[in-house]
Design an enzyme around this catalytic site. Structure first.
Site, PDB file in Angstrom:
ATOM      1  N   ASP A   1      -2.657 -10.371  -2.470  1.00  0.00           N
ATOM      2  CA  ASP A   1      -3.256  -9.912  -1.207  1.00  0.00           C
ATOM      3  C   ASP A   1      -4.712  -9.533  -1.489  1.00  0.00           C
ATOM      4  OD1 ASP A   1      -2.227  -8.559   1.654  1.00  0.00           O
ATOM      5  OD2 ASP A   1      -3.923  -7.498   0.752  1.00  0.00           O
TER       6      ASP A   1
ATOM      7  N   ASP B   1      -4.732 -12.908   3.353  1.00  0.00           N
ATOM      8  CA  ASP B   1      -5.952 -12.321   3.918  1.00  0.00           C
ATOM      9  C   ASP B   1      -7.198 -12.541   3.062  1.00  0.00           C
ATOM     10  OD1 ASP B   1      -4.773 -10.569   2.131  1.00  0.00           O
ATOM     11  OD2 ASP B   1      -4.701  -8.861   3.508  1.00  0.00           O
TER      12      ASP B   1
ATOM     13  N   TYR C   1      -3.983 -12.029   8.564  1.00  0.00           N
ATOM     14  CA  TYR C   1      -4.052 -11.569   9.953  1.00  0.00           C
ATOM     15  C   TYR C   1      -4.639 -12.575  10.936  1.00  0.00           C
ATOM     16  CZ  TYR C   1      -2.883  -7.484   7.308  1.00  0.00           C
ATOM     17  OH  TYR C   1      -2.242  -6.625   6.447  1.00  0.00           O
TER      18      TYR C   1
ATOM     19  N   HIS D   1      -6.332  -7.095  -0.587  1.00  0.00           N
ATOM     20  CA  HIS D   1      -6.509  -5.651  -0.800  1.00  0.00           C
ATOM     21  C   HIS D   1      -5.749  -5.201  -2.044  1.00  0.00           C
ATOM     22  CE1 HIS D   1      -6.840  -6.255   3.666  1.00  0.00           C
ATOM     23  NE2 HIS D   1      -7.937  -5.542   3.461  1.00  0.00           N
TER      24      HIS D   1
ATOM     25  N   HIS E   1       0.818  -1.227   0.000  1.00  0.00           N
ATOM     26  CA  HIS E   1       0.000   0.000   0.000  1.00  0.00           C
ATOM     27  C   HIS E   1       0.849   1.274   0.000  1.00  0.00           C
ATOM     28  CE1 HIS E   1      -3.619  -2.292   0.460  1.00  0.00           C
ATOM     29  NE2 HIS E   1      -3.213  -2.845   1.586  1.00  0.00           N
TER      30      HIS E   1
END
Ligand code: SP5
Ligand code: ZN
Length: 335
Positions: free
Chosen positions: A188, A276, A315, A190, A154
């Site tokens: 990922d 995740d 996570y 995201h 990110h």
């Protein structure tokens, strides 16, 4: 497979994150790395080594030197246990940044990504691990895994966010791009907004990301399928936003992304790997089982490219290590 560790990761251990005005427990905790290391240690075929340190100049090739200096100075000014968050973000046509709380908001895009005393050391250690992996791939290793935190995908050129400070995967890709074309495949859950941002105008690095639809999942402001690059980079960024899916609906999208990477004919591949999208992840919302991460590894293996895998999110400490192990074991399998 050689596993390159960030020896300084534990220096970054934020006390909490802020979500919707509330202090919540941090997601990116040192135990994440410990869980992955333990899972890999229970299997054969993995060797562990610390990354040698790098100079700051190795990251200012990609990141804004003033941003990197800000991270260093902000970390240095804090006592253990302190954490710095933005309260105000740039606004208006010509925001002016002269210090104090303006800096915090100018260099960070959310309230999930505090700076602590150890943040810069940990982030630089992760960059060092990614750089080391890139150099090993360049020297002929088939696959190398970067076991690090905090995550990186990110982080933009001059902004932290999404628990990310320095973009490890992008640093590896940029280093490898001096030797040939590079593809970054982001798995990922995201969107890899930082990586997209860093390579958006470049044709020598293809960026492809499969992730939750940003209309409902972090980072919200990017990751839509009409973001395809700009200038010479037009057509060299591809996003695959998805609703919260199971493996059955993920699989054809993974196949399409892998085919896209293959058609680009890169000399090297960097995988920004997150666990995740697992069904039991506390923030992803997807529904993939652990075994499916093995299918992901197999799909990447079939590309037959020298590959650096860089750890991003994931996570749930109970399933994280199993997902990583399944992915890496399939990636490393013969045939
Ligand atoms: C690398 C990566 O996966 N970054 C994800 C950042 C997403 N941040 C939004 C999380 C908001 C949820 N807050 C609940 C806190 C529980 N730990
Ligand atoms: Zn993530």
């Amino acid at each position: 497979m050689r596993v390159i560790l960030n020896p300084r990761h534990a220096a970054h251990s934020p006390p909490h994150e802020v979500d919707n005005g509330t202090l919540t427990p941090p997601c990116d905790v040192p135990g994440r790395l410990a869980a992955i290391r333990a899972a890999l240690g229970r299997r054969s075929g993995f060797t562990f080594e610390d990354a040698p340190p790098i100079a700051e100049g190795a990251v200012t090739a990609l990141h804004d030197p003033a941003y990197v200096a800000y991270l260093r100075e902000a970390s240095a000014g804090l006592r253990p246990g302190q954490a710095v968050y933005p309260s105000v973000f740039p606004y208006g046509p010509a925001p002016r940044v002269r210090g104090g709380k303006a800096l915090r908001g100018a260099y960070c895009f959310d309230t999930f990504t505090p700076i602590t005393a150890g943040t810069f050391a940990a982030a630089l250690g992760g960059a060092a691990a990614a750089v080391r992996a890139a150099d090993l791939i360049a020297a002929g290793e088939r696959a190398v895994y970067v076991l690090t935190r905090p995550p990186g995908h990110h982080a933009e050129r001059d902004r932290c966010g999404g628990y990310s400070y320095l973009n490890n995967a992008a640093l590896a890709a940029d280093r490898l791009s001096r030797l040939g074309k590079v593809a970054v495949l982001d798995l990922d859950v995201h969107h890899g907004n930082g990586t997209q941002h860093l390579f958006y105008d470049r044709a020598d690095v293809l960026t492809a990301s499969i992730h939750g639809d940003p209309a409902r999942l972090f980072p919200y402001f990017s990751g839509f399928d009409d973001e395809t690059g700009t200038g010479p980079g037009l057509g060299f960024n591809r996003n695959f936003p998805l609703p919260p899916v199971t493996d059955r609906d993920y699989d054809p999208v993974l196949a399409a992304a892998v085919e896209l990477v293959g058609r680009f004919r890169p000399a090297f591949l960097v995988v920004a790997f997150g666990a995740d999208a697992h069904a039991d992840d506390p923030i992803g919302g997807f529904a993939l089982p652990t075994e499916y991460f093995g299918e992901m590894g197999a799909a990447v293996r079939r590309l037959g490219l020298p590959t650096a895998v860089v750890q991003e999110g994931g996570y749930n400490l109970d399933v994280l290590g199993g997902c990583v192990a399944a992915f890496l074991e399939s990636l490393a399998a013969d045939g």
